[in-house]
Design an enzyme around this catalytic site. Structure first.
Site, short mmCIF file in Angstrom:
data_model
loop_
_atom_site.label_atom_id
_atom_site.label_comp_id
_atom_site.label_asym_id
_atom_site.label_seq_id
_atom_site.Cartn_x
_atom_site.Cartn_y
_atom_site.Cartn_z
N MET A 156 -7.68 11.85 49.97
CA MET A 156 -6.87 10.50 49.75
C MET A 156 -7.39 10.54 48.46
O MET A 156 -8.01 9.77 47.97
CB MET A 156 -8.50 9.88 50.73
CG MET A 156 -7.56 8.04 51.01
SD MET A 156 -5.73 8.75 52.09
CE MET A 156 -6.17 6.63 52.51
N GLY A 157 -6.60 10.82 48.11
CA GLY A 157 -6.64 10.17 46.21
C GLY A 157 -5.43 9.66 46.01
O GLY A 157 -5.02 8.81 47.13
N ARG A 158 -4.41 9.19 44.93
CA ARG A 158 -3.39 8.23 44.75
C ARG A 158 -2.43 8.66 45.52
O ARG A 158 -2.54 7.28 46.25
CB ARG A 158 -2.97 8.82 43.47
CG ARG A 158 -4.77 8.18 42.42
CD ARG A 158 -3.39 8.14 40.94
NE ARG A 158 -4.24 7.86 39.88
CZ ARG A 158 -5.61 8.73 38.93
NH1 ARG A 158 -4.71 10.17 39.75
NH2 ARG A 158 -6.03 8.51 37.90
N ILE A 159 -1.85 9.62 45.84
CA ILE A 159 -0.57 9.73 46.29
C ILE A 159 -1.31 9.70 48.34
O ILE A 159 -0.64 9.04 48.83
CB ILE A 159 0.22 10.92 45.43
CG1 ILE A 159 0.09 10.90 44.79
CG2 ILE A 159 1.11 11.75 47.29
CD1 ILE A 159 0.75 12.48 44.98
N SER A 238 0.80 19.41 49.15
CA SER A 238 0.28 18.98 48.10
C SER A 238 0.60 20.15 47.61
O SER A 238 1.03 20.70 47.13
CB SER A 238 -1.23 18.59 48.91
OG SER A 238 -1.39 19.64 49.87
N ARG A 239 -0.26 20.96 47.86
CA ARG A 239 -0.51 22.66 47.43
C ARG A 239 0.01 24.16 48.40
O ARG A 239 -0.99 23.74 49.33
CB ARG A 239 -1.32 23.31 46.59
CG ARG A 239 -1.32 22.16 45.01
CD ARG A 239 0.20 23.12 44.48
NE ARG A 239 0.01 22.24 43.05
CZ ARG A 239 0.46 21.83 42.60
NH1 ARG A 239 1.77 20.77 43.93
NH2 ARG A 239 0.43 20.65 41.78
N GLU A 268 6.50 30.46 45.27
CA GLU A 268 7.27 29.95 45.88
C GLU A 268 8.07 30.68 44.30
O GLU A 268 7.49 30.85 43.59
CB GLU A 268 6.96 28.56 45.07
CG GLU A 268 6.43 27.46 46.36
CD GLU A 268 5.87 26.42 46.41
OE1 GLU A 268 6.44 25.82 44.44
OE2 GLU A 268 5.32 25.50 46.97
N HIS A 287 10.14 22.18 46.89
CA HIS A 287 8.87 21.12 46.31
C HIS A 287 9.76 20.50 45.33
O HIS A 287 9.63 20.53 44.17
CB HIS A 287 7.86 22.56 45.76
CG HIS A 287 6.97 21.95 44.95
ND1 HIS A 287 6.27 23.40 45.22
CD2 HIS A 287 6.22 20.63 44.81
CE1 HIS A 287 5.37 22.27 44.16
NE2 HIS A 287 4.98 21.11 44.25
#
Length: 321
Positions: A156-159, A238-239, A268, A287
């Site tokens: 739950m960061g900015r994004i 995310s990753r 990737e 991505h």
């Protein structure tokens, strides 16, 4: 006095670079789509005062140790797992990233990926292209509702918060798990903090927005997918290494979960024969979370602003270490 020498590892638009040429001597890798070669990156890092790097460029300990003049690495991404930050710090090299400017753009893409997967949009598009559209039937390409469902956001960061705001517009119940409580998000968005397993068990849509760390590496494994609802959809923007792709493939094949939308992968780029591409219930993107012209230009400018501020003797805007 000579200007600081900065090497940029991809070809950026001249109109972005030109305003900074009064303060920086800038050279660029001459290709937009082809990554800088390892040899060229090593060569330039030996003479550069600053690097402007992409997420695909590995700035590891070996490169840092040999970079006698390097003082700052401006990474054009929010994440910086491509850079050995500890090694950079040890050699007094500043590392910066590009948060904030891509928050809403990435959240748009993430929620769009969720919608496309839930409503089988890519599959339906291909259905028409293959000439299969015939008589109407009650459950033709029937997906799953998004409104009034439960979304579980891991990270739950900015994004993550921006995704939650979009979910509230669909009258969704928002659960989240984060390494620390986000009381402001709880108050403003009605988000509910739950433990990781509870998030898996209760969510109709599980969305991974966490950075890649030792703790989050393969956090979404066979056990995690088994703990989700059979009707659940997994979204990862995310990753790639936060998930075990083999476990995800088997979970989808065995119908432990209903579908997946992926903007990231463990390695990737992926090829056209990648197993996950063979499943109709999976939507895959290359991505492109922050890939709008407006946002990518903002990211470029933020990197260059950080470089200029550093060489002026000011604090960079988005320093990592």
């Amino acid at each position: 006095m000579s200007k600081p020498y900065v090497y940029v590892t991809r070809l950026l638009p001249e109109h972005i670079i030109e305003p900074y040429s009064d303060e920086l001597e800038i050279q660029m890798w001459p290709y937009e789509e082809q990554p800088v070669s390892i040899e060229k990156l090593e060569e330039e890092s030996h003479r550069a005062d600053g690097l402007l790097t992409m997420l695909t460029d590995k700035v590891d300990q070996g490169l840092v140790e040999k970079s006698k003049h390097l003082k700052i690495v401006a990474n054009m991404a929010v994440g910086y797992d491509n850079i050995d930050v500890d090694a950079a710090t040890k050699f007094d090299i500043t590392v910066t990233n590009t948060p904030d400017v891509l928050t809403d753009t990435t959240a748009d893409l993430t929620f769009g990926l969720l919608m496309a997967t839930a409503r089988r949009m890519v599959e339906a598009n291909q259905y028409i292209k293959d000439g299969k559209w015939g008589p109407w039937s009650p459950l033709l390409l029937a997906g799953t509702d998004i409104h009034h469902k439960t979304i579980g956001i891991y990270g739950m960061g900015r994004i993550g918060e921006a995704v939650a705001r979009r979910a509230r517009g669909f009258d969704m119940k928002v659960l989240y798990h984060n390494r620390s409580r986000k009381t402001e998000a709880e108050e403003k968005l009605g988000a509910v903090y739950v433990e990781f397993n509870e998030l898996l068990e209760q969510s109709d849509f599980v969305v991974c927005m966490a950075p890649l760390t030792d703790e989050t590496h393969h956090i979404f494994d066979a056990e995690a997918f088994r703990n989700m609802k059979k009707e659940a959809v997994f979204i990862n923007a995310s990753r790639g290494a936060t998930m075990n792709e083999d476990d995800l493939y088997h979970a989808l094949e065995q119908k432990d979960i209903a579908g997946a939308g992926l903007d990231v992968f463990e390695q990737e780029p992926i090829g056209k024969d990648h197993p996950l591409l063979q499943l109709d219930q999976v939507v895959c993107l290359p991505h492109i979370g922050s890939a709008t012209v407006e946002t990518r230009h903002k990211m470029m400018k933020l990197c260059l602003d950080n470089l200029v501020r550093y060489f002026r003797g000011d604090s960079p805007l988005t320093k990592v270490n």
